[in-house]
Design a protein around this motif. Structure first.
Motif, PDB file in Angstrom:
ATOM      1  N   THR A  16       0.811  -1.210   0.000  1.00  0.00           N
ATOM      2  CA  THR A  16       0.000   0.000   0.000  1.00  0.00           C
ATOM      3  C   THR A  16       0.847   1.264   0.000  1.00  0.00           C
ATOM      4  O   THR A  16       0.323   2.346  -0.100  1.00  0.00           O
ATOM      5  CB  THR A  16      -0.933   0.027   1.228  1.00  0.00           C
ATOM      6  OG1 THR A  16      -0.119  -0.104   2.401  1.00  0.00           O
ATOM      7  CG2 THR A  16      -1.964  -1.085   1.164  1.00  0.00           C
ATOM      8  N   ASN A  17       2.158   1.144   0.153  1.00  0.00           N
ATOM      9  CA  ASN A  17       3.076   2.281   0.123  1.00  0.00           C
ATOM     10  C   ASN A  17       2.857   3.290   1.242  1.00  0.00           C
ATOM     11  O   ASN A  17       3.204   4.440   1.103  1.00  0.00           O
ATOM     12  CB  ASN A  17       3.007   3.012  -1.231  1.00  0.00           C
ATOM     13  CG  ASN A  17       3.540   2.176  -2.353  1.00  0.00           C
ATOM     14  OD1 ASN A  17       4.516   1.450  -2.171  1.00  0.00           O
ATOM     15  ND2 ASN A  17       2.906   2.251  -3.501  1.00  0.00           N
ATOM     16  N   PHE A  18       2.234   2.893   2.328  1.00  0.00           N
ATOM     17  CA  PHE A  18       2.163   3.802   3.458  1.00  0.00           C
ATOM     18  C   PHE A  18       2.569   3.092   4.730  1.00  0.00           C
ATOM     19  O   PHE A  18       2.567   1.885   4.820  1.00  0.00           O
ATOM     20  CB  PHE A  18       0.813   4.506   3.601  1.00  0.00           C
ATOM     21  CG  PHE A  18      -0.393   3.612   3.720  1.00  0.00           C
ATOM     22  CD1 PHE A  18      -0.791   3.122   4.943  1.00  0.00           C
ATOM     23  CD2 PHE A  18      -1.164   3.311   2.604  1.00  0.00           C
ATOM     24  CE1 PHE A  18      -1.918   2.332   5.060  1.00  0.00           C
ATOM     25  CE2 PHE A  18      -2.298   2.520   2.708  1.00  0.00           C
ATOM     26  CZ  PHE A  18      -2.670   2.031   3.939  1.00  0.00           C
ATOM     27  N   VAL A  19       2.970   3.893   5.695  1.00  0.00           N
ATOM     28  CA  VAL A  19       3.520   3.381   6.939  1.00  0.00           C
ATOM     29  C   VAL A  19       2.654   3.858   8.090  1.00  0.00           C
ATOM     30  O   VAL A  19       2.324   5.035   8.176  1.00  0.00           O
ATOM     31  CB  VAL A  19       4.964   3.912   7.146  1.00  0.00           C
ATOM     32  CG1 VAL A  19       5.542   3.433   8.452  1.00  0.00           C
ATOM     33  CG2 VAL A  19       5.841   3.529   5.976  1.00  0.00           C
ATOM     34  N   THR A  20       2.278   2.927   8.972  1.00  0.00           N
ATOM     35  CA  THR A  20       1.533   3.310  10.163  1.00  0.00           C
ATOM     36  C   THR A  20       2.524   3.589  11.278  1.00  0.00           C
ATOM     37  O   THR A  20       3.312   2.728  11.646  1.00  0.00           O
ATOM     38  CB  THR A  20       0.581   2.187  10.610  1.00  0.00           C
ATOM     39  OG1 THR A  20      -0.320   1.910   9.546  1.00  0.00           O
ATOM     40  CG2 THR A  20      -0.203   2.592  11.848  1.00  0.00           C
ATOM     41  N   LYS A  64       4.894   8.475  -3.693  1.00  0.00           N
ATOM     42  CA  LYS A  64       4.082   7.259  -3.547  1.00  0.00           C
ATOM     43  C   LYS A  64       2.687   7.590  -3.021  1.00  0.00           C
ATOM     44  O   LYS A  64       1.983   6.727  -2.549  1.00  0.00           O
ATOM     45  CB  LYS A  64       4.773   6.287  -2.594  1.00  0.00           C
ATOM     46  CG  LYS A  64       6.153   5.896  -3.071  1.00  0.00           C
ATOM     47  CD  LYS A  64       6.520   4.515  -2.660  1.00  0.00           C
ATOM     48  CE  LYS A  64       7.935   4.223  -3.109  1.00  0.00           C
ATOM     49  NZ  LYS A  64       8.047   3.088  -3.935  1.00  0.00           N
ATOM     50  N   ARG A  65       2.313   8.837  -3.114  1.00  0.00           N
ATOM     51  CA  ARG A  65       1.015   9.281  -2.606  1.00  0.00           C
ATOM     52  C   ARG A  65      -0.054   9.201  -3.691  1.00  0.00           C
ATOM     53  O   ARG A  65       0.204   9.495  -4.851  1.00  0.00           O
ATOM     54  CB  ARG A  65       1.116  10.729  -2.113  1.00  0.00           C
ATOM     55  CG  ARG A  65       2.034  10.880  -0.925  1.00  0.00           C
ATOM     56  CD  ARG A  65       2.221  12.321  -0.530  1.00  0.00           C
ATOM     57  NE  ARG A  65       3.137  12.404   0.605  1.00  0.00           N
ATOM     58  CZ  ARG A  65       3.746  13.518   0.992  1.00  0.00           C
ATOM     59  NH1 ARG A  65       3.532  14.658   0.350  1.00  0.00           N
ATOM     60  NH2 ARG A  65       4.555  13.492   2.029  1.00  0.00           N
ATOM     61  N   GLY A  70      -2.281  18.121  -3.892  1.00  0.00           N
ATOM     62  CA  GLY A  70      -3.583  17.469  -3.790  1.00  0.00           C
ATOM     63  C   GLY A  70      -3.505  15.969  -3.577  1.00  0.00           C
ATOM     64  O   GLY A  70      -4.463  15.249  -3.828  1.00  0.00           O
ATOM     65  N   LYS A  71      -2.362  15.494  -3.070  1.00  0.00           N
ATOM     66  CA  LYS A  71      -2.192  14.065  -2.811  1.00  0.00           C
ATOM     67  C   LYS A  71      -2.246  13.805  -1.299  1.00  0.00           C
ATOM     68  O   LYS A  71      -1.835  14.641  -0.500  1.00  0.00           O
ATOM     69  CB  LYS A  71      -0.872  13.580  -3.393  1.00  0.00           C
ATOM     70  CG  LYS A  71      -0.873  13.700  -4.912  1.00  0.00           C
ATOM     71  CD  LYS A  71       0.376  13.146  -5.523  1.00  0.00           C
ATOM     72  CE  LYS A  71       0.246  13.218  -7.041  1.00  0.00           C
ATOM     73  NZ  LYS A  71       1.416  12.684  -7.701  1.00  0.00           N
ATOM     74  N   VAL A  72      -2.748  12.617  -0.939  1.00  0.00           N
ATOM     75  CA  VAL A  72      -2.943  12.297   0.477  1.00  0.00           C
ATOM     76  C   VAL A  72      -1.607  11.910   1.101  1.00  0.00           C
ATOM     77  O   VAL A  72      -1.022  10.876   0.774  1.00  0.00           O
ATOM     78  CB  VAL A  72      -3.971  11.169   0.658  1.00  0.00           C
ATOM     79  CG1 VAL A  72      -4.231  10.939   2.141  1.00  0.00           C
ATOM     80  CG2 VAL A  72      -5.275  11.493  -0.061  1.00  0.00           C
ATOM     81  N   ALA A  73      -1.125  12.748   2.017  1.00  0.00           N
ATOM     82  CA  ALA A  73       0.173  12.558   2.660  1.00  0.00           C
ATOM     83  C   ALA A  73       0.060  11.865   4.011  1.00  0.00           C
ATOM     84  O   ALA A  73       0.975  11.157   4.421  1.00  0.00           O
ATOM     85  CB  ALA A  73       0.864  13.906   2.839  1.00  0.00           C
TER      86      ALA A  73
END
Length: 196
Positions: free
Chosen positions: A36-40, A52-53, A170-173
């Protein structure tokens, strides 16, 4: 009561409890499998690195006070999106902090936007904003259709309340799936605002 009836009743109660938790909870976990390219982070905030957003979907429509709003018009600014409902206890808890931080960042290339959801009319939503001193606009989304526009496997709003930070493109960061206080909100906002 027979064993079968008791089991059915317990199943029904568990389903209702799960449904109500997902409707307005104090936290949650990220959905979607695979890369998913995101880190919790351990502070409950998910982030995606630049490059990667995912772009935010079309977030436009009528506000709770009947005006027209398109979040894309704020491109070039960092946008804080807070998904809330007047009926939601954690939303009531965090509202004072969103009012405070939005005022502190006024004129600093930051725009706050609410997405009011699952209120059956705008009357309680308008009263909520007046009661909590919310001075920024909120899109009226009674059926949750704006939330459903976010792609699965991205930093999407899955609970109420949810908060998203959109970068200047406009990308979710960043995303939080829990009520935030002013310290947590600023901690989430500052790194995105500092990006060049």
């Amino acid at each position: 009561m027979s064993t079968r009836s008791r089991a059915l009743l317990l199943s029904a109660m568990a389903a209702v409890a799960a449904l109500s938790l997902s409707a307005c909870g104090n936290g949650g976990t990220s959905g979607g499998g695979g890369n998913t390219n995101f880190v919790t982070g351990n502070n409950g905030i998910d982030t995606a690195p630049r490059g990667k957003r995912a772009a935010a979907p079309d977030l436009s429509g009528k506000t709770i006070d009947g005006k027209t709003l398109d979040v894309a018009d704020y491109k070039g600014k960092v946008v804080v999106i807070n998904v809330w409902g007047s009926w939601c206890g954690p939303c009531r808890e965090e509202a004072q902090y969103f009012a405070k931080v939005s005022k502190a960042y006024q004129g600093k290339d930051v725009q706050f936007v609410g997405i009011n959801t699952r209120d059956t009319s705008t009357t309680p939503a308008v009263a909520f904003e007046q009661e909590h001193g919310i001075g920024y606009p909120s899109l009226y989304d009674p059926t949750g259709k704006l939330m459903l526009r976010f792609k699965k496997g991205t930093l999407n709003p899955q609970l109420i309340p949810s908060t998203l930070i959109l970068d200047k493109d406009g990308k979710v960061a960043a995303r939080a799936l829990e009520a935030l206080d002013d310290t947590a909100l600023v901690k989430m906002l500052k790194p995105v605002l500092a990006e060049k």
